[in-house]
Design a protein around this motif. Structure first.
Motif, PDB file in Angstrom:
ATOM      1  N   VAL A  37       0.876  -1.168   0.000  1.00 47.97           N
ATOM      2  CA  VAL A  37       0.000   0.000   0.000  1.00 47.97           C
ATOM      3  C   VAL A  37       0.911   1.214   0.000  1.00 47.97           C
ATOM      4  O   VAL A  37       1.607   1.483   0.972  1.00 47.97           O
ATOM      5  CB  VAL A  37      -0.929   0.020   1.232  1.00 47.97           C
ATOM      6  N   GLY A  38       0.948   1.901  -1.115  1.00 47.63           N
ATOM      7  CA  GLY A  38       1.838   3.049  -1.250  1.00 47.63           C
ATOM      8  C   GLY A  38       1.409   4.212  -0.367  1.00 47.63           C
ATOM      9  O   GLY A  38       0.291   4.255   0.149  1.00 47.63           O
ATOM     10  N   LEU A  39       2.333   5.138  -0.192  1.00 49.65           N
ATOM     11  CA  LEU A  39       2.047   6.343   0.572  1.00 49.65           C
ATOM     12  C   LEU A  39       0.853   7.057  -0.056  1.00 49.65           C
ATOM     13  O   LEU A  39       0.797   7.245  -1.279  1.00 49.65           O
ATOM     14  CB  LEU A  39       3.266   7.262   0.578  1.00 49.65           C
ATOM     15  N   HIS A  40      -0.125   7.393   0.760  1.00 49.50           N
ATOM     16  CA  HIS A  40      -1.319   8.067   0.260  1.00 49.50           C
ATOM     17  C   HIS A  40      -1.973   8.832   1.399  1.00 49.50           C
ATOM     18  O   HIS A  40      -1.585   8.693   2.549  1.00 49.50           O
ATOM     19  CB  HIS A  40      -2.310   7.054  -0.325  1.00 49.50           C
ATOM     20  N   TRP A  41      -2.944   9.635   1.080  1.00 44.64           N
ATOM     21  CA  TRP A  41      -3.764  10.295   2.076  1.00 44.64           C
ATOM     22  C   TRP A  41      -5.218  10.116   1.678  1.00 44.64           C
ATOM     23  O   TRP A  41      -5.544   9.977   0.500  1.00 44.64           O
ATOM     24  CB  TRP A  41      -3.407  11.759   2.251  1.00 44.64           C
ATOM     25  N   ASP A  42      -6.087  10.080   2.649  1.00 46.54           N
ATOM     26  CA  ASP A  42      -7.513   9.964   2.363  1.00 46.54           C
ATOM     27  C   ASP A  42      -8.066  11.351   2.085  1.00 46.54           C
ATOM     28  O   ASP A  42      -7.650  12.337   2.691  1.00 46.54           O
ATOM     29  CB  ASP A  42      -8.242   9.329   3.548  1.00 46.54           C
ATOM     30  N   ARG A  43      -9.004  11.410   1.165  1.00 44.26           N
ATOM     31  CA  ARG A  43      -9.624  12.690   0.813  1.00 44.26           C
ATOM     32  C   ARG A  43     -10.976  12.420   0.169  1.00 44.26           C
ATOM     33  O   ARG A  43     -11.272  11.296  -0.211  1.00 44.26           O
ATOM     34  CB  ARG A  43      -8.722  13.500  -0.102  1.00 44.26           C
ATOM     35  N   TYR A  64     -12.909  12.386  -2.789  1.00 44.11           N
ATOM     36  CA  TYR A  64     -12.619  12.400  -4.226  1.00 44.11           C
ATOM     37  C   TYR A  64     -13.691  13.130  -5.033  1.00 44.11           C
ATOM     38  O   TYR A  64     -13.386  13.747  -6.051  1.00 44.11           O
ATOM     39  CB  TYR A  64     -12.454  10.974  -4.747  1.00 44.11           C
ATOM     40  N   GLU A  96     -13.002  16.808  -4.750  1.00 41.38           N
ATOM     41  CA  GLU A  96     -11.793  17.098  -5.533  1.00 41.38           C
ATOM     42  C   GLU A  96     -12.120  17.156  -7.023  1.00 41.38           C
ATOM     43  O   GLU A  96     -11.666  18.057  -7.735  1.00 41.38           O
ATOM     44  CB  GLU A  96     -10.736  16.046  -5.259  1.00 41.38           C
ATOM     45  N   HIS A 156      -9.784  16.622   3.396  1.00 43.41           N
ATOM     46  CA  HIS A 156      -9.364  15.384   4.046  1.00 43.41           C
ATOM     47  C   HIS A 156      -9.997  15.267   5.430  1.00 43.41           C
ATOM     48  O   HIS A 156     -10.461  16.262   5.993  1.00 43.41           O
ATOM     49  CB  HIS A 156      -7.835  15.333   4.156  1.00 43.41           C
TER      50      HIS A 156
END
Length: 87
Positions: free
Chosen positions: A60-66, A68, A71, A79
């Motif tokens: 699971v790559g670096l990410h942030w929840d937001r 969508y 956006e 977020h």
């Protein structure tokens, strides 16, 4: 395993299953001492939750929840105020 679906339970809702109860319990922990209707709006505050099963080789790559949808519609990055990982 994850199908990519997420779920929402508002602070005003009664949980419909054990996972919603857990999500609401986490929300209650982080809002302890706050009053619904004064410090936050119960109808629009709550917890988004989902399940995910990872295998040891999964990455699971670096990410942030937001949000969508926001956006995509406006270009704004919205977020969560708080996030947790429960396992």
């Amino acid at each position: 395993y994850s199908t990519g679906d997420t779920y929402w339970v508002s602070a005003a809702d009664e949980p419909r299953c054990a996972l919603e109860k857990l999500a609401k319990d986490v929300f209650a922990l982080h809002t302890r001492g706050l009053e619904a209707g004064v410090d936050y709006e119960a109808d629009t505050s709550g917890a988004e939750w989902w399940t995910l099963v990872l295998q040891p080789h999964d990455d699971v790559g670096l990410h942030w929840d937001r949000d969508y949808a926001v956006e995509e519609d406006s270009g704004w990055l919205v977020h969560p105020h708080l996030g947790t990982v429960t396992n």
